[in-house]
Write an enzyme that holds these catalytic residues in place. Structure first.
Site, PDB file in Angstrom:
ATOM      1  N   HIS A 155      15.060  79.197  -7.452  1.00 38.78           N
ATOM      2  CA  HIS A 155      15.772  80.437  -7.779  1.00 38.78           C
ATOM      3  C   HIS A 155      15.615  80.792  -9.254  1.00 38.78           C
ATOM      4  CE1 HIS A 155      17.813  79.801  -3.918  1.00 38.78           C
ATOM      5  NE2 HIS A 155      18.133  81.079  -3.982  1.00 38.78           N
ATOM      6  N   LYS A 159      21.256  81.692 -11.805  1.00 42.25           N
ATOM      7  CA  LYS A 159      22.071  81.271 -10.666  1.00 42.25           C
ATOM      8  C   LYS A 159      23.074  80.200 -11.086  1.00 42.25           C
ATOM      9  CE  LYS A 159      21.742  79.881  -5.840  1.00 42.25           C
ATOM     10  NZ  LYS A 159      22.813  80.816  -5.472  1.00 42.25           N
TER      11      LYS A 159
END
Ligand code: NAI
Ligand SMILES: O=C(O)C1=N[C@H](C(=O)O)C[C@H](O)C1
Length: 266
Positions: A155, A159
């Site tokens: 990701h 995040k």
């Protein structure tokens, strides 16, 4: 056609912005207000990037729910806020559609019990992308034949939670079809903490965080002389919006909490 009245929590966020756009573009949906942690009392149109969207901004969820007369609350915030919003919405008879990840098992159980008690629909989906749901389902199928598995999720570096909600859900789904086993050598030892990643039901989950990435996951299966890789990539956040749409339409017609988009797709 009845219009679905919707509140978006986290409208200035990466996902929130996309959800506001999708709602504006959907004929049967109406954005009635937004929940943020600042700009109380302003209109969304006063915030850069939202010109012409004249809905009020609230920072207090109780006030927002009481004044908005909404059918659905779409939450795309942070784990603590998302949990509080979901609980408060259920208690106030507004149906939550939650994309926020990072809820604990206990929180999910508590919210499920509350939805059951109040007989109100609630959908919590760690991943709204249809391709990601298929990746999880295919991994569940494969694990029956290939119990040796590791999960790598990748990701963007903004995040907050690790492992991702999708990776946790994938491991849960795989656990339902995989013979119980600890992945790796029984005597393996980490010479550097974390080298083998997180361990969930004997499966190892590795989290990569890098700028430039959006949301990606591969599930690697290994067996004698062969391997199978099941991979999904989201290249933009519009990829999640068809799942949000389906969830909004479905949550109106259910009276319990559903965890995972796979449970509402035919
Ligand atoms: N289920 C799915 O398909 C997806 C889920 N996500 C999850 O959605 C959540 C949001 O992700 P992003 O948009 O990337 O994060 P983001 O950080 O861009 O947005 C979060 C927003 O929440 C707002 N916020 C924080 N506290 C708040 C409060 N008390 N009240 C109202 N708003 C508040 C922040 O101001 C921010 O605008 C994360 O938990 C992420 O894991 C992200 C992508 C897809
Ligand atoms: O934070 C994100 O970006 C994402 N979060 C969800 C998760 O934790 O699985 C869904 C998707 O992977 C994007």
């Amino acid at each position: 056609m009845k219009t679905v009245k919707i509140i978006v929590a986290g409208p200035r966020g990466r996902m929130g912005k996309e959800a506001v756009k999708m709602i504006q573009e959907t004929e049967e949906f109406e954005l009635v207000s937004v929940l943020d942690h600042k700009n109380d009392g302003k209109l969304l149109s006063e915030i850069p990037g939202f010109s012409n969207i004249n809905v009020p901004i609230y920072t207090n969820i109780e006030e927002c729910l009481q004044k908005s007369h909404a059918d659905v609350l779409v939450d795309l915030t942070t784990p603590e806020t998302g949990y509080l919003h979901t609980k408060t919405a259920i208690l106030n008879g507004v149906r939550p559609v939650v994309g926020t990840t990072g809820f604990t098992k206990e929180q999910l159980e508590e919210l499920s019990d509350l939805a059951e008690e109040k007989q109100i629909g609630c959908i919590i989906a760690p991943n709204f992308a249809i391709g990601a749901v298929l990746m999880m389902k295919f991994s569940q199928m494969a694990a029956k034949f290939f119990p040796d598995v590791e999960i790598i999720e990748l990701h963007h570096d903004q995040k907050l939670d690790a492992p991702s909600g999708t990776a946790v859900k994938t491991a849960q789904m795989i656990s339902e079809s995989r013979e119980k086993k600890e992945q790796g050598h029984p005597n393996e030892k980490e010479t550097l903490n974390g080298a083998r990643g997180a361990n969930m039901d004997g499966m190892h989950i590795h989290s990569v965080r890098l700028p430039g990435l959006i949301a990606h996951q591969q599930v690697l299966f290994g067996a004698d002389g062969q391997s199978l890789t099941i991979r999904h990539d989201s290249y933009n956040r519009a990829s999640f919006m068809s799942g949000v749409k389906v969830s909004i339409n479905t949550v109106l017609n259910i009276a319990t909490l559903v965890y995972g988009l796979e449970n509402i797709l035919d």
